[in-house]
Design a protein around this motif. Sequence first.
Motif, PDB file in Angstrom:
ATOM      1  N   TYR A 161     -11.231  -4.879  20.514  1.00 53.87           N
ATOM      2  CA  TYR A 161     -11.766  -5.062  19.031  1.00 53.87           C
ATOM      3  C   TYR A 161     -13.022  -4.606  19.000  1.00 53.87           C
ATOM      4  O   TYR A 161     -13.588  -3.801  18.160  1.00 53.87           O
ATOM      5  CB  TYR A 161     -11.519  -6.320  18.740  1.00 53.87           C
ATOM      6  N   ILE A 162     -14.083  -4.829  20.103  1.00 51.70           N
ATOM      7  CA  ILE A 162     -15.356  -4.477  19.920  1.00 51.70           C
ATOM      8  C   ILE A 162     -15.607  -3.139  19.901  1.00 51.70           C
ATOM      9  O   ILE A 162     -16.185  -2.337  19.284  1.00 51.70           O
ATOM     10  CB  ILE A 162     -16.225  -5.199  20.862  1.00 51.70           C
ATOM     11  N   LEU A 163     -14.629  -2.510  20.957  1.00 47.73           N
ATOM     12  CA  LEU A 163     -14.808  -1.041  21.109  1.00 47.73           C
ATOM     13  C   LEU A 163     -14.344  -0.237  19.925  1.00 47.73           C
ATOM     14  O   LEU A 163     -14.775   0.851  19.724  1.00 47.73           O
ATOM     15  CB  LEU A 163     -13.994  -0.702  22.326  1.00 47.73           C
ATOM     16  N   LYS A 164     -13.206  -0.651  19.454  1.00 49.59           N
ATOM     17  CA  LYS A 164     -12.822   0.091  18.236  1.00 49.59           C
ATOM     18  C   LYS A 164     -13.467   0.044  17.095  1.00 49.59           C
ATOM     19  O   LYS A 164     -13.294   0.743  15.957  1.00 49.59           O
ATOM     20  CB  LYS A 164     -11.372  -0.881  17.733  1.00 49.59           C
ATOM     21  N   GLN A 165     -14.606  -0.931  16.850  1.00 49.80           N
ATOM     22  CA  GLN A 165     -15.644  -0.662  15.871  1.00 49.80           C
ATOM     23  C   GLN A 165     -16.494   0.626  15.764  1.00 49.80           C
ATOM     24  O   GLN A 165     -16.744   0.902  14.634  1.00 49.80           O
ATOM     25  CB  GLN A 165     -16.364  -2.157  15.960  1.00 49.80           C
ATOM     26  N   ASP A 166     -16.513   0.933  17.176  1.00 52.17           N
ATOM     27  CA  ASP A 166     -17.290   2.315  17.187  1.00 52.17           C
ATOM     28  C   ASP A 166     -18.375   2.186  16.425  1.00 52.17           C
ATOM     29  O   ASP A 166     -18.992   3.175  15.629  1.00 52.17           O
ATOM     30  CB  ASP A 166     -16.426   3.391  16.696  1.00 52.17           C
ATOM     31  N   PRO A 225     -22.970   1.812  17.455  1.00 52.35           N
ATOM     32  CA  PRO A 225     -23.819   2.253  18.607  1.00 52.35           C
ATOM     33  C   PRO A 225     -23.963   1.161  19.653  1.00 52.35           C
ATOM     34  O   PRO A 225     -24.036   1.765  20.963  1.00 52.35           O
ATOM     35  CB  PRO A 225     -24.991   2.506  18.024  1.00 52.35           C
ATOM     36  N   SER A 226     -23.614   0.114  19.466  1.00 48.59           N
ATOM     37  CA  SER A 226     -23.758  -0.989  20.605  1.00 48.59           C
ATOM     38  C   SER A 226     -22.540  -1.646  21.112  1.00 48.59           C
ATOM     39  O   SER A 226     -22.319  -2.621  21.529  1.00 48.59           O
ATOM     40  CB  SER A 226     -24.605  -2.198  19.806  1.00 48.59           C
ATOM     41  N   SER A 227     -21.454  -0.915  20.568  1.00 48.63           N
ATOM     42  CA  SER A 227     -20.011  -1.459  21.011  1.00 48.63           C
ATOM     43  C   SER A 227     -19.909  -1.395  22.494  1.00 48.63           C
ATOM     44  O   SER A 227     -19.474  -2.549  23.152  1.00 48.63           O
ATOM     45  CB  SER A 227     -18.792  -0.503  20.298  1.00 48.63           C
ATOM     46  N   LEU A 228     -20.060  -0.414  23.148  1.00 38.66           N
ATOM     47  CA  LEU A 228     -20.091  -0.337  24.429  1.00 38.66           C
ATOM     48  C   LEU A 228     -21.063  -1.670  25.106  1.00 38.66           C
ATOM     49  O   LEU A 228     -20.692  -2.215  26.264  1.00 38.66           O
ATOM     50  CB  LEU A 228     -20.390   1.149  25.054  1.00 38.66           C
ATOM     51  N   SER A 266     -13.477   2.599  31.031  1.00 34.96           N
ATOM     52  CA  SER A 266     -12.175   3.427  30.998  1.00 34.96           C
ATOM     53  C   SER A 266     -11.626   3.228  29.495  1.00 34.96           C
ATOM     54  O   SER A 266     -11.166   3.974  28.840  1.00 34.96           O
ATOM     55  CB  SER A 266     -11.021   2.916  31.879  1.00 34.96           C
ATOM     56  N   LEU A 267     -11.717   1.860  29.151  1.00 31.75           N
ATOM     57  CA  LEU A 267     -11.334   1.711  27.540  1.00 31.75           C
ATOM     58  C   LEU A 267     -12.182   2.449  26.446  1.00 31.75           C
ATOM     59  O   LEU A 267     -11.797   2.953  25.648  1.00 31.75           O
ATOM     60  CB  LEU A 267     -11.305   0.239  27.368  1.00 31.75           C
ATOM     61  N   ARG A 268     -13.374   2.320  26.943  1.00 36.95           N
ATOM     62  CA  ARG A 268     -14.324   2.895  26.008  1.00 36.95           C
ATOM     63  C   ARG A 268     -13.932   4.636  25.929  1.00 36.95           C
ATOM     64  O   ARG A 268     -13.791   5.227  25.017  1.00 36.95           O
ATOM     65  CB  ARG A 268     -15.549   3.015  26.297  1.00 36.95           C
ATOM     66  N   ILE A 269     -13.798   5.177  26.933  1.00 37.05           N
ATOM     67  CA  ILE A 269     -13.422   6.590  27.225  1.00 37.05           C
ATOM     68  C   ILE A 269     -11.966   6.986  26.531  1.00 37.05           C
ATOM     69  O   ILE A 269     -12.095   8.062  25.945  1.00 37.05           O
ATOM     70  CB  ILE A 269     -13.350   7.281  28.461  1.00 37.05           C
TER      71      ILE A 269
END
Length: 1779
Positions: free
Chosen positions: A411-416, A418-421, A440-443
Amino acid sequence: MSYRSFARKQDDEFVVNYCLEAQWITYETTQEMLNYAKTRLLKKEDRTTPVYSYGLKEVLRAHAKLTTFYGAFGPEKFSGSSWIEFLNNEDDLKDIFLQLREGNLVCAQYLWLRHRANFESRFDVKMLENLLNSISTPVSLQKLCPWLKNDVIPFVRRIVPDGQKILAKWLEQTARNLELTDKANWPENGLQLAEVFFTAEKPDEMGLVSSWHWISLKDYENTEEVCQLRTLVNNLRELITLHRKYNCRLALSDFEKENTTTIVFRMFDKVLAPELIPSILEKFIRVYMREHDLQEEELLLLYIEDLLKRCSSKSTSLFETAWEAKAMAVIGCLSDTELIFDAVLKIMYAAVVPWSAAVEQLVKQHLEMDHPKVKLLQESYKLMEMKKLLRGYGIREVNLLNKEIMRVVRYILKQDVPSSLEDALKVAQAYMLSEDEIYSLRIIDMIDRDQGEDCDLLLRSLPPPEAKKTAERVITWARLALQEEPENSKEDKAWRMSVVKTSIDILKILCNIQKDNLQKKDECEENLNLFKAIASLQENFEVFLPFGDYSDRALVAELREQYIKTQEAAQAKHKPRSTPGPAAATEQSLSTNSKLHRQALALKVSKQELEAELTLRALTDGNVGMALTKCRDLFKYHCNTDTGKLLFLTCQKLCQMLANDVPITTPAGLNLPSEIHDLACQAATICSPDFLLDALELCKYTLTAVELSRQCQMDDGGILTKASFGTHRDPYEEWSYSNFFSEDGIVLESQMVLPVIYELISSLVPPAESKRHPLDSTSLPYCSISEGDSLVLPSINSISALLQSLQESSQWELALRFVVHSFGTCLQYSVSNFMNASLSEKLFGETMLVKSRQVIMALKEKAVPFIRGNATTLLHKVFNCRLVDLDLALGYCTLLPQKEVFENLWKLIDKAWQNYDKILAISLVGSQLANLYQETEMEFKFRELSTDAQWGIRLGKLGISFQPVFRQHFLTKKDLIKALVENIDMDTSLILEYCSTFQLNCDAALQLFIETLLHDTNASHSQGDAGSDSAERQHSKLLAKALEMVPLLTSTKDLVISLSGILHKLDPYDYEMVEIVLKVIERADEKITNININQALSLLKHLKSYRRISPPVDLEYQYMLEQVITLPSAAQTRLPFHLIFFGTAQNFWKILSTELSEESFPTLLLISKLMKFSLDTLYVSTAKHVFEKKLKPKLLKLPQTKSSTLINKEIMKITQTIESYLLSIVNPEWAVAIAISLAQDIPEGSFKMSSLKFCLYLAERWLQNIPPKDETREKAEALLKKLHIQYRRSGTEAVLIAHKLNTAEYLRVIGKPAHLIVSLYEHPSIDHRIQNASGKDYPDIHAAAKEIAEVNEINLEKVWDMLLEKWLCPSSKPGENPSEIFELQEDEALRRVLYLLLSRPIDYSSRMLFIFATSAKTTLDVRQLTFAHRARALQCLLYLADKETIESLFKKPIEEVKSYLKCITFLASFETLNIPITYELFCNSPKEGMIKGLWKNHSHESMAVRLVTELCLEYKIYDLQLWNGLLQKLLGFNMILYLRKVLTAISSIHSLWQVPYFSKAWQRVVQIPLLSASCPLSPSQVSDCCQSLIAVLECPVSGDLDMIGVARQYVQLELPAFALACLMLMPHSEKRHQQIKNFLNSCNPQIILQQLEEHMSTGQLAGFSHQIRNLVLNNIINKKEFGILAKTKYFQALKLHTMNTNNITDLVNYLANELSLDEASVFVTEYSKHRGNPVPTDAAPCEILKAAAAALGALRRRPLPGPTKGLSPATEPHASAKK
């Protein structure tokens, strides 16, 4: 019917009944008729002997009721019917209940007072409930409370003890209701009402055995209702104190939920502004905590915790953080570091996330501190960061499961954002997830968003291990994702292309990471090729298949073949059309190439062959850029001999095209000569041996072309680009910083030079026109004579032309290089073809040989002079460069003759002067050249010169001039050492190297260096700050340098001697310099000095860690003056080293005496031990200092702070420190002496007691260490004995102080502890607490006695037993005063017994008292117990024990036990009268006969008279003659108080009213207190006067009293109000009215009203006082004398009275005429409001008065225009009232 008619009637009974039953019209008539009936009956009977008469009894009863009616309701309310109803009403309480319900409390009080004796016998619990329920709610507490206190509550306790529960419950509930009904006066009004139950008069004040219904109050005092009421009283008292003293107002319901701890919390809650908390804490809250012995610091922490629990959980908004500010303000009041950190932790756990700035600052402030709990703060801070992070994404839950965590991360990574990763990684780290999974999830997420470049950047930014794992995860995911069946939509195709493209980039990175693992690398490359193929198919052919299908080669090949054919057909179809533009052409070219490659693939033609053909075709077309690109690609991807041949041919073709000036197309910015040279070099590296020689020759000359090209160009910085011998260096860097020689010259013209050089290249390496043979070469040096003849002459021409251009441009270096290369090529060609003259002559002919030789010799004659001249010129240029190329210079030197070259070198040296760099370069080249020529002497000279030049350079960098000794003898070099050691940047190795180089004495130089260092540093330090960072660094550097030099000395003796002298001269406060000198001496390790180096260094270590707390002493000033040293600023913070180390013990104590403190003691102790000074002296001095400076001020301040917890902790800590000092003293006598001296200065109290106890311990320890026969043992024993006595006295006094009993009376007997304990049990508070158990702040006598007994080692049990025997069974014979027997609780000794027994278990006390009450002898001794003793014991038992306990002891009901008490009380009286009678005989004998016998024989004794009275009342013997005698005897013995009680008791016995002495007794009871009083009256006399008036009101035969006489006595005592009350009770109305009128005319009404307010407004007189007040006010109204009260506080009462009687006219006129219209209008407004007709607020005063006049119907004769007009006089008061 008239009196005559009555006189004629002989039937007395008829006349009396008629007088009683007739409804007389007026009060006066009724009174006259009753008087007539009474007189008639009295005349008839002989009153000498009292005889019972029913008629007289009824008349007297009716007369009493008429008096009651008059006092309660007044004559104006009298009517015949109401009187008959009142007379016949047997239920007196009914009237009281009615008046209470109507709110007429004063009337009810009067009725209660008059009728109490009538209903007393039948009063029960139900009646009590009705009484309480009848009291209306809006009642004045000032009137109600005194009535309850003085009348109702004592009455209930005496008559219906069980009703106390009901009464307590009603009082509690009513008091609680006042918080709502009378909030303005709350809580004082509630306390006033609730505590009347406990402050009410005791029932024993009746003093009659017959009234002992109240005995055994234990059961009633401890009921649930009474306990709740007692609790309410205590709570209200504390509530009032809390408000008044601590400025904290709480509701009762809230207060009852609190304790002392939570009340402190509420006090904090009441503080609205956090900045006020410190002041409120100091002013109120801390006082409360100290008074309640609360732990201040811990309580503040508890409040923070409570505040967090209550507030943080309720915060719904991020802005609701007021509690945070309050909590932080409370933290600021804490001083305990541990508790502060606990509080910070609690705030961290509870604060709203994200934290406010204040909380953030608070936490960061404490994170920077050095404390064990900082780790907890850090962990909590991390947790907060996690909460804050998740809250930023709308996630409030922190305790997540593993599956939930992954959902959160996705869910955090999906927000896209700048600080998600970064946030996802923080979550992963917090929950221990692998980071590569997050990456890997981020990529994958970025791939879905088509952010391939970002994926590449992210992966490259990772560490290799993480990047490897992440890449593998992503590739695995890509395989699985692409395996799904394609959807053939645009979105799906774009997504698949994005996945493949990104996977290719990732695989490239992965291959690079795994380059060291060959197996993994091969796998990765295989995957990469596969993905590339897929990408090609997707992009070029739009082939989208599941991932597995791409491995089907047949399918893929078929698809590709179809596409190639389609493209070829399309290209052929569109070829004839118009020529496209450049962009289109490029696109078409790319498309064509792609098609060609696909075609080549289909035809199985290798890519290399295709590219080679395309390269040559492009070159033919003049497209040089494309040709070069393809050549580079072939060399990169197809590095073999075929490619080498292609590159060689391409290079030849390009040279030929440039030589012939063929038009070509080159990309912008292309350096074609350099590219040609690169192609030649690449060709030479990979070509076959057949082309190698030609390729090398081509490389050599294309390099020359490159050099020429660079001399024709200028770079962007305006710098001529240069190159050196084929090295590809950055031109700007080479020109600016390289030590390679770069010649300055004129820029060449490229149009002039480049065609010539390429023409020369084409001549020297011509292209092969036919097929080459193996190992055949076409270049000039290696070709045959037949081919070379045609090449030599053109080459020479080109060489001459090019050389001329170079000479003209001063390109000497390039010209020299070109001449050598070209001459060498020609010479090689000649030598290779003419190695054997005879053979060559035979082969080629003599002519050819001669010609060839002539050409070569001609070249030689030109080349050799040119080379030497160029060499000389270049040599000068090389040496003049900033950086000399030594190798090049040496090479140039070898080109010149030996003699000439050396001369040139020395000339250059002489001209260089002090340019040591140039001289060094020349000398180095010269020494190498001399070595080559084996010139030894010349080489030595050059080496000496190079040595001097090198030192000149090195010393010049240090700022030291080497010129004075340059090129001089080596002995002169010693003169430079002083300059060397004085240099601040000098290094030891440099000095040693210098001495070694020039063969000088190293030890002397090093010692001089050390001394110079120390001297210079000390001199500079004396002007600076010893504590600065730069000085500290300088000292450490100096020490390291000095220590480094010491081992280098061969002998340290001279150094140590020198340093010892320096040490004594140093600044004693400069620890750093002293330390350096000591460490240098220590390193020298010489035994010639008397200084203890280790001791000195240890002392320095201690001194450096110590910071001085006092200014320098005189001794220090004197020493500095003797040493001629200025006192430095460091003397304020440091101790003098020399005075301590080299000085005496006396000097030491002079300096350290001012430094003693608890903080400095550890360091001073170490110094004393080190210097072997007396430790006992140090301990003694420090103990005294700490006591005087720290402990004593706190002890003196302790009583003011009321035992603050924090101060107590500090005192205990300081005390332990002082005790540790004293215990460390070796001499025990010293320790005891100093401890005693300190204890003497301690204020009396518990602390002094503990201090003396410690002195005892020290004295005992001293005594134990003394041998038995030692002389000092006796001294120690005497001291110990004296200390024991002092300890006991001090301990006793401390106990008295602790319990607030330290009065002069008790302090005088502290030396007699047993006597003191007895005195304490006689303390007045014991009597008070027994009488008023609800009182507070009584000293705890039991605790004090126990502590005193413990301190003085006294058996307290024996003291208690002695006191019990003394007070419970007094040895004196009782009975001298009758009250001692009958009034049981009047005995103070008995109350002390009760208090004494309260400290023991109730079982023990009950059994002991039971034995006393039922035995003949006491258990304490063999004394005989009298009935008086038994009665006292039984009374105590009934007070202490409850009903069940008493019944279990006696095995009888409680009523029988009470009866037993009455019997033994009577028996005690008989025993006093010496009448022998037993208990059984008393119980069984007839009581009337016994009473009359007793009266007959003992009527002359007061004790017997009282006994007879008590027996008559107890057994209800109402003989008129007997009672007449009793009353007469009681008067005769002047037992007035007792007589008053007896008369009150028999008031309900109507038959006794006929006793002749009954009215006389009442008269005497009323008058005797008045006769004994005199003006001015004391408070007790005023009370007696009030009681006399109450007696008048209570008297049932008040009509027989001499009221005028009583009134006169009151007048004499200046009590007109009391006198007026007596006049109002006169039986004859006419006489009464006249007396009252005369009296009011002679008295001041204000004084009467004042006395009514002061003495009669409350209590038993309140019921009659309103009649008196109304009489006075009516008199003023009738006389219209309003001015008497106009300016008094009673004027308002007058106004209220006129309003209540509706008689305001006269008063309104008075106000309007005498005062003002405004006053009159205000009064009229109030009256209208009182009547329920409010006046409009905007009405004018005149309008209000006119309206009032119209309403009253009494206008004055003149109108009311002005303020002086008023209303007409009022009518008669009664008429007004009737209207």
